[in-house]
Design an enzyme around this catalytic site. Sequence first.
Site, PDB file in Angstrom:
ATOM      1  NE  ARG A  76     -32.436 -33.254 -16.830  1.00  0.00           N
ATOM      2  CZ  ARG A  76     -32.844 -34.162 -17.703  1.00  0.00           C
ATOM      3  NH1 ARG A  76     -32.045 -34.534 -18.671  1.00  0.00           N
ATOM      4  NH2 ARG A  76     -34.044 -34.705 -17.617  1.00  0.00           N
TER       5      ARG A  76
ATOM      6  CG  ASP B  57     -36.078 -38.294  -6.150  1.00  0.00           C
ATOM      7  OD1 ASP B  57     -36.282 -37.636  -7.189  1.00  0.00           O
ATOM      8  OD2 ASP B  57     -36.515 -39.450  -5.988  1.00  0.00           O
TER       9      ASP B  57
ATOM     10  CE1 TYR C 182     -39.836 -44.365 -10.371  1.00  0.00           C
ATOM     11  CE2 TYR C 182     -41.142 -43.376  -8.632  1.00  0.00           C
ATOM     12  CZ  TYR C 182     -40.633 -43.346  -9.916  1.00  0.00           C
ATOM     13  OH  TYR C 182     -40.924 -42.297 -10.742  1.00  0.00           O
TER      14      TYR C 182
ATOM     15  NE  ARG D  56     -26.808 -33.141  -9.290  1.00  0.00           N
ATOM     16  CZ  ARG D  56     -27.577 -33.959  -9.976  1.00  0.00           C
ATOM     17  NH1 ARG D  56     -28.835 -33.667 -10.183  1.00  0.00           N
ATOM     18  NH2 ARG D  56     -27.106 -35.095 -10.451  1.00  0.00           N
TER      19      ARG D  56
ATOM     20  NE  ARG E  67     -38.823 -33.734 -10.430  1.00  0.00           N
ATOM     21  CZ  ARG E  67     -38.735 -34.838 -11.171  1.00  0.00           C
ATOM     22  NH1 ARG E  67     -38.358 -34.772 -12.412  1.00  0.00           N
ATOM     23  NH2 ARG E  67     -38.987 -35.996 -10.625  1.00  0.00           N
TER      24      ARG E  67
HETATM   25  O1  1CP Z   1     -38.022 -28.381  -7.867  1.00  0.00           O
HETATM   26  C1  1CP Z   1     -38.268 -29.574  -7.586  1.00  0.00           C
HETATM   27  O2  1CP Z   1     -39.427 -30.018  -7.647  1.00  0.00           O
HETATM   28  C2  1CP Z   1     -37.113 -30.413  -7.209  1.00  0.00           C
HETATM   29  C3  1CP Z   1     -37.243 -31.447  -6.160  1.00  0.00           C
HETATM   30  C4  1CP Z   1     -37.738 -32.814  -6.638  1.00  0.00           C
HETATM   31  C5  1CP Z   1     -38.968 -33.379  -6.331  1.00  0.00           C
HETATM   32  C6  1CP Z   1     -40.137 -32.715  -5.617  1.00  0.00           C
HETATM   33  C7  1CP Z   1     -36.988 -33.793  -7.349  1.00  0.00           C
HETATM   34  C8  1CP Z   1     -35.637 -33.618  -7.879  1.00  0.00           C
HETATM   35  N1  1CP Z   1     -37.720 -34.942  -7.393  1.00  0.00           N
HETATM   36  C9  1CP Z   1     -38.934 -34.721  -6.804  1.00  0.00           C
HETATM   37  C10 1CP Z   1     -40.017 -35.674  -6.570  1.00  0.00           C
HETATM   38  C11 1CP Z   1     -40.095 -36.883  -7.418  1.00  0.00           C
HETATM   39  N2  1CP Z   1     -39.121 -37.753  -7.775  1.00  0.00           N
HETATM   40  C12 1CP Z   1     -41.320 -37.382  -7.916  1.00  0.00           C
HETATM   41  C13 1CP Z   1     -42.643 -36.747  -7.668  1.00  0.00           C
HETATM   42  C14 1CP Z   1     -42.816 -35.603  -8.587  1.00  0.00           C
HETATM   43  C15 1CP Z   1     -43.136 -35.975 -10.005  1.00  0.00           C
HETATM   44  O3  1CP Z   1     -44.126 -36.662 -10.227  1.00  0.00           O
HETATM   45  O4  1CP Z   1     -42.388 -35.534 -10.884  1.00  0.00           O
HETATM   46  C16 1CP Z   1     -41.057 -38.548  -8.620  1.00  0.00           C
HETATM   47  C17 1CP Z   1     -42.051 -39.429  -9.342  1.00  0.00           C
HETATM   48  C18 1CP Z   1     -39.667 -38.781  -8.533  1.00  0.00           C
HETATM   49  C19 1CP Z   1     -38.912 -39.898  -9.097  1.00  0.00           C
HETATM   50  C20 1CP Z   1     -37.908 -39.391 -10.048  1.00  0.00           C
HETATM   51  N3  1CP Z   1     -36.734 -38.862  -9.650  1.00  0.00           N
HETATM   52  C21 1CP Z   1     -38.010 -39.275 -11.439  1.00  0.00           C
HETATM   53  C22 1CP Z   1     -39.186 -39.707 -12.310  1.00  0.00           C
HETATM   54  C23 1CP Z   1     -38.884 -40.981 -13.045  1.00  0.00           C
HETATM   55  C24 1CP Z   1     -40.117 -41.613 -13.671  1.00  0.00           C
HETATM   56  O5  1CP Z   1     -40.633 -42.591 -13.097  1.00  0.00           O
HETATM   57  O6  1CP Z   1     -40.538 -41.142 -14.735  1.00  0.00           O
HETATM   58  C25 1CP Z   1     -36.827 -38.678 -11.890  1.00  0.00           C
HETATM   59  C26 1CP Z   1     -36.425 -38.366 -13.305  1.00  0.00           C
HETATM   60  C27 1CP Z   1     -36.040 -38.423 -10.734  1.00  0.00           C
HETATM   61  C28 1CP Z   1     -34.719 -37.756 -10.669  1.00  0.00           C
HETATM   62  C29 1CP Z   1     -34.761 -36.348 -10.214  1.00  0.00           C
HETATM   63  N4  1CP Z   1     -35.424 -35.871  -9.089  1.00  0.00           N
HETATM   64  C30 1CP Z   1     -35.192 -34.525  -8.955  1.00  0.00           C
HETATM   65  C31 1CP Z   1     -34.330 -34.142 -10.027  1.00  0.00           C
HETATM   66  C32 1CP Z   1     -33.798 -32.742 -10.237  1.00  0.00           C
HETATM   67  C33 1CP Z   1     -34.085 -35.278 -10.795  1.00  0.00           C
HETATM   68  C34 1CP Z   1     -33.218 -35.368 -12.040  1.00  0.00           C
HETATM   69  C35 1CP Z   1     -31.945 -36.043 -11.685  1.00  0.00           C
HETATM   70  C36 1CP Z   1     -30.721 -35.280 -12.060  1.00  0.00           C
HETATM   71  O7  1CP Z   1     -30.776 -34.037 -12.229  1.00  0.00           O
HETATM   72  O8  1CP Z   1     -29.654 -35.930 -12.136  1.00  0.00           O
END
Ligand code: 1CP
Length: 365
Positions: A50, A95, A168, A59, A46
């Site tokens: 943000r 994602d 999910y 964004r 990540r």
């Molecule tokens: O730099 C990076 O890593 C950005 C790319 C990235 C990756 C590798 C994003 C952007 N998401 C992910 C993978 C992802 N998505 C995982 C595996 C990594 C981890 O364990 O954190 C998971 C579980 C998700 C699902 C997801 N998407 C969540 C977690 C929710 C939960 O169950 O607690 C969330 C909050 C997201 C949204 C998301 N994905 C990525 C961003 C930048 C965001 C935030 C959304 C936004 O900015 O509006």
Amino acid sequence: MARWGLMSTEANATRSDISGSDREAPLLVRACRREPVPVTPVWFMRQAGRSLPEYRRARAGIPMLEACRRPELVCELTLQPVRRHRVDAAILFSDIVVPVAAAGVSLRIEPGVGPVIDHPIRDLADLRQLDGEPDLSFIDQAVRLLVAELGDTPLIGFAGAPFTLASYLIEGGPSRTHAATKAVMHGQPELWHGLCQRLAELAVTFLRTQVAAGAQVVQLFDSWAGALSEADYRRFVQPYSTHVLTALADTGVPRIHFGVGTGELLAAMAEAGADVVGVDWRIPLNVAAARVGGDRAVQGNLDPALLLAPWEVIEAEVRRVLAEGAAAPGHVFNLGHGVLPETDPGVLTRVVELVHQISAAEASQ
Ligand code: 1CP
């Protein structure tokens, strides 16, 4: 090295055949292959997101899934942390639910929540939502743009592992207990296996698309696998993650396999076919290295919450993580999970410098 980005998967396989003598490979690739490195490579899960003001600006007003479908924006958001922190790898801005959405599942990614599924999967008929042929041309375009921009910095491609994605889709969104998922796993085996088989196919397609377009390392995120007993993991989950990781073997691209709270599952996750096992902050890397059998590289594992602590604490933790990581035949420095949004980006930049400085001094001794 950017030219590799234009090579096909077949060409990548050829490259891996000569990899043993390939001195030009990026630090990250060499560490994943357990080759000696002059400096420990570092990147952050990540790292795009943000915590960065430039991310919030780029964004603004664009829903997450839509952002993931715009190659120029994906390129910009992926590059931001590389420019700012000088990390040793970029990770594609996308994602884990992107391939599932491309196959036809109706969902959105809500700010501050995560993926929310319109019609959670509860019976066999619901699997039809996943029947579509995913069009991932926007991923192909984004990766090609990126490898042309990145130069010597490698791009990490990624996918969600079948268990984490299944959670999910069955729960309908993030879950603390994964109770509905476990109920399907044990009570509706036909649905469980049908779902995981399809999710494994989609993960392979997503990953191979990224590798064919130039990603040089892949990471399979099974973020929530730590919710399972080892017995359930081995019986219901490991076969599908093994399928995904094995299906990438011919590309020659190193494979990282990561989950949270997986101290008891590390050996099973390594057996699934990982070159590198990602470790959260709950166990020391030297312990993790022993648990995976001593022949895999490890990635991790600074507690992301400690980035909010005073610098002296962070510095001591970085030293500890590097010393413990030295017990493994390869170490990629990272956090134990994703960067928290409230993290000061200046601290991340300092951590990158410190990892490089300490590891270079160690390597030259
Ligand atoms: O730099 C990076 O890593 C950005 C790319 C990235 C990756 C590798 C994003 C952007 N998401 C992910 C993978 C992802 N998505 C995982 C595996 C990594 C981890 O364990 O954190 C998971 C579980 C998700 C699902 C997801 N998407 C969540 C977690 C929710 C939960 O169950 O607690 C969330 C909050 C997201 C949204 C998301 N994905 C990525 C961003 C930048 C965001 C935030 C959304 C936004 O900015 O509006």
